[in-house]
Design an enzyme around this catalytic site. Structure first.
Site: not given
Ligand code: NAD
Ligand code: LMR
Length: 332
Positions: A159, A187
């Site tokens: 952000d 967030h």
């Molecule tokens: P993705 O689905 O591509 O990958 C997630 C991975 O986590 C998968 O490989 C899944 O098998 C694995 N997983 C699920 N449960 C698990 C566990 N118990 N232990 C270990 N691994 C496990 O998702 P992504 O796009 O990589 O996003 C991951 C997370 O990050 C999501 O919750 C998304 O919303 C979050 N995210 C946060 C931010 C932020 O700014 N804070 C930004 C983008 C995404």
């Molecule tokens: C983001 O900010 O891009 C991530 O947290 C993914 C989402 O769900 O918005």
């Protein structure tokens, strides 16, 4: 070159990890002198995919990268780790808010908190990326009582980077000329991106961002809403949540935690509230922080006007509600 440190990335077969692992292995997070043992945690059905990620990590031929351990067992993944990127969790789809993921994801952070407590170094630095990141970080810290709560943070750096980029575009300057924009709170779409204290470096000297933009309507409404809704906009366009920018932000967050912030600059991180700015304690709230010797301090005494105060109240209330809901889910 120094002794290797163990670094765990959870969700290692997922899309954020795919961009993040290169940064860690190449030295852009822990520095060009720090060799790394990577611990890659994912769930059993993803082990085949993870094998492919391991092959690619080998094929990078990077000298800092020592052992690479793919595993579905938290006990192995968290063994003696100095830094943890907790990415593994379900991402949201179009039409969802991040808190809609609570029921699906909070259990993961309980289990991983327990594993960190048992197996990680007591000085481990933990960055929670998986959503809802703030509340997941709080839960994780509760289940790891032997690790200081200051060692658990949630990512709002994406952000912050979004806000900095939006201000730089509006001012028509290079992105690194804009400093000290703040992300307050969750967030989520209640976060408060605050440009009131931001500065911009121009050829005529350092100026305040509000005076240079000189458009309160844009700053208080368009800018704030654009950043609040940016994650949803990426999902609407990509049909998947942000990954490249999220991985870059995770690297930025951990690098600044490891090496510190520059003089006169701060960054935003979700940290366990100590009551600063009247925010309730025991929620993970994003504050501006400065960092030295791997310890952060919340920037104090920034003037907060009534509009900002009401926005801080909204986002802290949401975090209290998420905490209550998480506790309900974990009781069931
Ligand atoms: P993705 O689905 O591509 O990958 C997630 C991975 O986590 C998968 O490989 C899944 O098998 C694995 N997983 C699920 N449960 C698990 C566990 N118990 N232990 C270990 N691994 C496990 O998702 P992504 O796009 O990589 O996003 C991951 C997370 O990050 C999501 O919750 C998304 O919303 C979050 N995210 C946060 C931010 C932020 O700014 N804070 C930004 C983008 C995404
Ligand atoms: C983001 O900010 O891009 C991530 O947290 C993914 C989402 O769900 O918005």
């Amino acid at each position: 070159m120094t002794e290797p440190i163990n670094v765990v990335v959870t969700g290692a077969a997922g899309q954020i990890a795919y961009s993040l692992l290169y940064q860690i292995a190449a030295g852009t997070v822990f520095g060009p002198q720090q060799s790394i043992n990577l611990r890659l945690l994912d769930i059993p059905p993803m082990m085949k995919v993870l094998d492919g990620v391991v092959m690619e990590l080998e094929d990078l031929a990077l000298p800092l990268l020592r052992e690479v351990l793919p595993t579905a067992e938290p006990a192995k993944a968290f063994e003696n780790v100095a830094a943890a990127f907790l990415v593994g969790a379900m991402p949201r789809k179009e039409g969802m808010e991040r808190k809609d993921l609570l029921a699906a994801n909070v259990e993961i952070f309980k289990v991983q908190g327990e594993a960190l407590d048992k197996y990680a170094r007591k000085d481990v630095r933990v960055l929670v990326v998986g959503n809802p990141a703030n509340t997941n970080a709080l839960i994780c810290s509760h289940y790891a009582p032997s690790i200081p709560k200051e060692n658990f943070t949630a990512m709002t750096r994406l952000d912050q980077n979004r806000a900095q980029a939006a201000l730089a575009a509006r001012l028509n300057v290079q992105v690194d000329k804009v400093k000290n924009v703040i992300i307050w709170g969750n967030h989520s779409s209640t976060q408060y991106p605050d440009a009131a204290h931001a500065t911009v470096e121009l050829s005529s000297g350092v100026k305040t961002v509000p005076s240079e933009i000189n458009d309160n309507e844009w700053l208080n409404n368009t800018f704030v809403e654009t950043i609040q809704k940016r994650g949803a906009a990426v999902i609407a366009a990509r049909k998947m949540s942000s990954a490249m920018s999220a991985a870059k932000a995770a690297g930025d967050h951990m690098r600044d935690w490891w090496f510190g912030t520059k003089p006169g600059e701060w960054v935003s991180m979700g940290v366990v509230s100590d009551g600063s700015y009247g925010i309730p304690k025991d929620i993970v709230f994003s504050f501006p922080v400065t960092i030295k010797d791997k310890r952060y301090e919340i920037v104090q005494n920034l003037p907060i006007n009534n509009v900002a105060k009401s926005k801080l109240d909204i986002t802290s209330k949401e975090l209290e509600e998420e905490r209550a809901e998480a506790n309900n889910v974990l009781k069931k």
